[in-house]
Design a protein around this motif. Structure first.
Motif, PDB file in Angstrom:
ATOM      1  N   LEU A  37       0.833  -1.205   0.000  1.00  0.00           N
ATOM      2  CA  LEU A  37       0.000   0.000   0.000  1.00  0.00           C
ATOM      3  C   LEU A  37       0.870   1.259   0.000  1.00  0.00           C
ATOM      4  CD1 LEU A  37      -2.861  -0.939   2.505  1.00  0.00           C
ATOM      5  CD2 LEU A  37      -2.933  -0.924   0.010  1.00  0.00           C
ATOM      6  N   GLY A  80      -8.942   1.826   0.930  1.00  0.00           N
ATOM      7  CA  GLY A  80      -9.268   0.943  -0.186  1.00  0.00           C
ATOM      8  C   GLY A  80      -9.464   1.621  -1.529  1.00  0.00           C
ATOM      9  N   GLU A  81      -9.276   2.922  -1.583  1.00  0.00           N
ATOM     10  CA  GLU A  81      -9.421   3.617  -2.871  1.00  0.00           C
ATOM     11  C   GLU A  81      -8.232   3.312  -3.772  1.00  0.00           C
ATOM     12  OE1 GLU A  81     -10.794   7.718  -3.293  1.00  0.00           O
ATOM     13  OE2 GLU A  81     -11.232   7.665  -1.146  1.00  0.00           O
ATOM     14  N   GLN A  82      -8.495   3.294  -5.073  1.00  0.00           N
ATOM     15  CA  GLN A  82      -7.442   3.074  -6.053  1.00  0.00           C
ATOM     16  C   GLN A  82      -6.751   4.403  -6.369  1.00  0.00           C
ATOM     17  OE1 GLN A  82      -6.390   0.083  -7.198  1.00  0.00           O
ATOM     18  NE2 GLN A  82      -7.820  -0.665  -5.638  1.00  0.00           N
TER      19      GLN A  82
END
Length: 136
Positions: A37, A80-82
């Motif tokens: 991440l 969790g955003e791209q």
């Protein structure tokens, strides 16, 4: 008149006292625990322009605005955003200029075509000048 001048002198330093130092954003300089991440966040940060410095990415800038943006990106990545969703959000908030990646919007096509047209015009001009010199 002297009283007014004295009051102005007394109130002059008031704006200096009004400035507060806010604490830095939580993830401004702290990395995400998950290396994958953090890599996604870091890759995105390198393509976003610092609004204060204007010549650095937010990954390289020490400006407080860049720290806030780094923190927002890390928090959104952890949620969790791209990265492309975050980029779109930043562009909608700050404009196309915030991204180092060029857009291909139709309004910008003349800017992309201008160097090619200028090169072509230069070649034609050079060909004409060289042709004139060779003729007796």
């Amino acid at each position: 008149m002297r009283l007014l001048f004295a009051i102005l002198l007394l109130l002059a330093p008031v704006p200096l006292l009004a400035q507060t130092a806010l604490p830095p954003a939580p993830y401004a300089d702290r990395q995400i625990d998950d290396p994958a991440l953090e890599r996604k966040a870091r890759t995105l940060m390198e393509t976003i322009r610092c609004l204060t410095c204007q010549s650095q990415s937010i990954a390289d800038s020490n400006a407080s605005m860049a720290g806030d943006m780094r923190s927002q990106i890390r928090e959104r990545i952890m949620a969790g955003e791209q990265p492309e969703q975050i980029r779109a959000w930043l562009i909608s908030r700050y404009g196309d200029w915030v991204s180092y990646e060029p857009t291909a919007a139709p309004i910008l096509w003349p800017l992309w075509a201008a160097p090619v047209l200028l090169l072509f015009a230069g070649l034609i001009l050079m060909r004409g000048r060289i042709g004139k010199r060779r003729r007796p």
